[in-house]
Structure formats: C-alpha cells, structure tokens
Scaffold this motif. Structure first.
Motif, short mmCIF file in Angstrom:
data_model
loop_
_atom_site.label_atom_id
_atom_site.label_comp_id
_atom_site.label_asym_id
_atom_site.label_seq_id
_atom_site.Cartn_x
_atom_site.Cartn_y
_atom_site.Cartn_z
N LYS A 26 -27.48 -4.40 -78.09
CA LYS A 26 -27.90 -5.79 -77.90
C LYS A 26 -27.94 -6.58 -79.21
CE LYS A 26 -30.88 -4.67 -74.00
NZ LYS A 26 -32.26 -4.66 -73.53
N LEU A 27 -27.99 -5.88 -80.33
CA LEU A 27 -28.10 -6.56 -81.62
C LEU A 27 -26.75 -7.15 -82.03
CD1 LEU A 27 -30.30 -4.01 -83.58
CD2 LEU A 27 -31.02 -6.15 -82.52
N SER A 28 -26.81 -8.20 -82.81
CA SER A 28 -25.61 -8.87 -83.28
C SER A 28 -24.92 -8.07 -84.38
CB SER A 28 -25.95 -10.26 -83.81
OG SER A 28 -24.84 -10.84 -84.44
N GLN A 29 -23.63 -7.82 -84.20
CA GLN A 29 -22.87 -7.11 -85.23
C GLN A 29 -22.44 -8.06 -86.34
OE1 GLN A 29 -19.71 -4.87 -83.43
NE2 GLN A 29 -21.09 -3.76 -82.10
N GLN A 30 -22.74 -9.34 -86.18
CA GLN A 30 -22.43 -10.33 -87.21
C GLN A 30 -23.54 -10.44 -88.24
OE1 GLN A 30 -19.40 -11.49 -87.05
NE2 GLN A 30 -19.13 -10.46 -85.08
N ASP A 31 -24.66 -9.80 -87.98
CA ASP A 31 -25.79 -9.83 -88.90
C ASP A 31 -25.41 -9.13 -90.21
OD1 ASP A 31 -28.38 -9.14 -90.18
OD2 ASP A 31 -29.20 -9.91 -88.30
N PRO A 32 -25.79 -9.70 -91.36
CA PRO A 32 -25.44 -9.06 -92.64
C PRO A 32 -26.01 -7.65 -92.82
CG PRO A 32 -26.62 -11.15 -92.99
CD PRO A 32 -26.50 -10.95 -91.53
N LYS A 33 -27.13 -7.34 -92.16
CA LYS A 33 -27.73 -6.01 -92.28
C LYS A 33 -26.97 -4.95 -91.48
CE LYS A 33 -32.49 -6.06 -92.95
NZ LYS A 33 -33.84 -6.08 -92.35
N TRP A 34 -26.11 -5.39 -90.54
CA TRP A 34 -25.44 -4.45 -89.64
C TRP A 34 -24.58 -3.42 -90.38
CZ3 TRP A 34 -26.03 -3.30 -84.65
CH2 TRP A 34 -25.06 -2.53 -84.04
N ALA A 35 -23.91 -3.84 -91.43
CA ALA A 35 -23.00 -2.95 -92.16
C ALA A 35 -23.69 -2.13 -93.25
CB ALA A 35 -21.87 -3.76 -92.76
N SER A 36 -24.99 -2.30 -93.41
CA SER A 36 -25.70 -1.59 -94.48
C SER A 36 -25.78 -0.09 -94.18
CB SER A 36 -27.11 -2.16 -94.64
OG SER A 36 -27.91 -1.79 -93.54
N PRO A 37 -25.87 0.73 -95.24
CA PRO A 37 -26.01 2.18 -95.03
C PRO A 37 -27.29 2.55 -94.27
CG PRO A 37 -25.55 1.70 -97.34
CD PRO A 37 -25.75 0.39 -96.65
N GLU A 38 -28.36 1.78 -94.48
CA GLU A 38 -29.61 2.05 -93.76
C GLU A 38 -29.43 1.83 -92.26
OE1 GLU A 38 -29.46 -0.14 -96.35
OE2 GLU A 38 -30.46 1.02 -97.92
N CYS A 39 -28.69 0.80 -91.90
CA CYS A 39 -28.42 0.53 -90.49
C CYS A 39 -27.55 1.63 -89.89
CB CYS A 39 -27.74 -0.83 -90.33
SG CYS A 39 -27.31 -1.20 -88.61
N GLN A 40 -26.57 2.07 -90.63
CA GLN A 40 -25.70 3.14 -90.12
C GLN A 40 -26.52 4.41 -89.90
OE1 GLN A 40 -22.53 3.37 -92.96
NE2 GLN A 40 -21.58 1.48 -92.24
N GLN A 41 -27.44 4.72 -90.80
CA GLN A 41 -28.30 5.90 -90.63
C GLN A 41 -29.20 5.74 -89.40
OE1 GLN A 41 -30.30 6.23 -94.41
NE2 GLN A 41 -29.03 7.98 -94.98
N ALA A 42 -29.78 4.56 -89.21
CA ALA A 42 -30.65 4.32 -88.07
C ALA A 42 -29.88 4.42 -86.76
CB ALA A 42 -31.32 2.95 -88.18
N ARG A 43 -28.67 3.88 -86.73
CA ARG A 43 -27.84 3.98 -85.52
C ARG A 43 -27.44 5.42 -85.25
NH1 ARG A 43 -24.15 -0.63 -87.43
NH2 ARG A 43 -22.85 1.17 -87.83
N MET A 44 -27.15 6.18 -86.30
CA MET A 44 -26.80 7.59 -86.12
C MET A 44 -28.00 8.38 -85.60
SD MET A 44 -25.05 10.27 -88.77
CE MET A 44 -23.71 9.14 -89.06
N ALA A 45 -29.18 8.11 -86.13
CA ALA A 45 -30.39 8.79 -85.65
C ALA A 45 -30.65 8.46 -84.19
CB ALA A 45 -31.60 8.39 -86.51
N ALA A 46 -30.41 7.21 -83.80
CA ALA A 46 -30.60 6.81 -82.40
C ALA A 46 -29.60 7.52 -81.48
CB ALA A 46 -30.46 5.30 -82.26
#
Length: 119
Positions: A26-46
């Motif tokens: 549901k989150l926007s992939q256009q958000d600047p935080k989306w491509a961050s390594p922290e976001c990638q880790q959170a998505r992988m954990a989910a």
C-alpha cells in the motif's frame, strides 16, 4: 462454554491485523525512503515473517490436540497479531515519509517481554 466464546472472539481479532507484506504494497514506491537500505531490510524482514507464518500448522493443530489447547492456539494467534503490528510499523517508519497511521501509532515497548518478579 463462555471460555470457548472468548477464545473464538480472540481468534477472530487475531486475524484483523493486516500482513506487513500487504501493508508494504500500500505504500508509495515514489517515496524517497523506499529505496533506502533500511527500507529494503524492513521489507525483507516482513516477507520472511510472512513465509514463516504460512509454515506453522495453525488452527488445525490445536483442534488435533483437543479443547484444552485452544488457549494455547489463541495465545499464538495473539503473538502473531503483535508481530504483524510491529513489522507493519517498522516497514512504515523505514519506507514512508508520511506520519504513522492511527492503528500503527503505539509504543512498541508494550509488546516487550515483561520481567517476572519472583518472591
């Protein structure tokens, strides 16, 4: 009988929390935080949590053990609900610049294990 109704109600509530993977979609992939390594880790954990959640036996396991295991199954479902909320909150914080939605605006320390004090 009353205990069975409470367990059934708790089980119904346990399924109400959105999966962190569905929340992530549901989150926007256009958000600047989306491509961050922290976001990638959170998505992988989910996604790892979602895969683990599908592996366990679920309600059928509790039915096989009999009526006395329903409390144990309800406790497992409650724990899963708490984990889903924590992961969805983490995904939002790491992947979105928007403020937390009302359902994710809580203190994560409420789900921390409590220290037992023995006499």
């Amino acid at each position: 009988m009353r205990f069975a109704m409470v367990v059934a109600f708790a089980a119904a509530l346990a399924g109400c929390v959105t999966s962190p993977v569905d929340y992530e979609a549901k989150l926007s992939q256009q958000d600047p935080k989306w491509a961050s390594p922290e976001c990638q880790q959170a998505r992988m954990a989910a996604s790892d949590y979602a895969a683990r959640e599908k592996e366990h036996p679920g309600w059928g396991f509790g039915v096989l053990l009999g009526p006395y295991s329903m409390g144990m199954v309800a406790a497992v479902k409650q724990h899963e609900q708490q984990q889903r909320r924590l992961l969805a909150r983490q995904v939002h914080l790491q992947c979105s610049s928007r403020p937390l939605p009302k359902e994710l605006d809580f203190d994560p320390a409420i789900y921390a294990p409590k220290k037992a004090q023995y006499p």
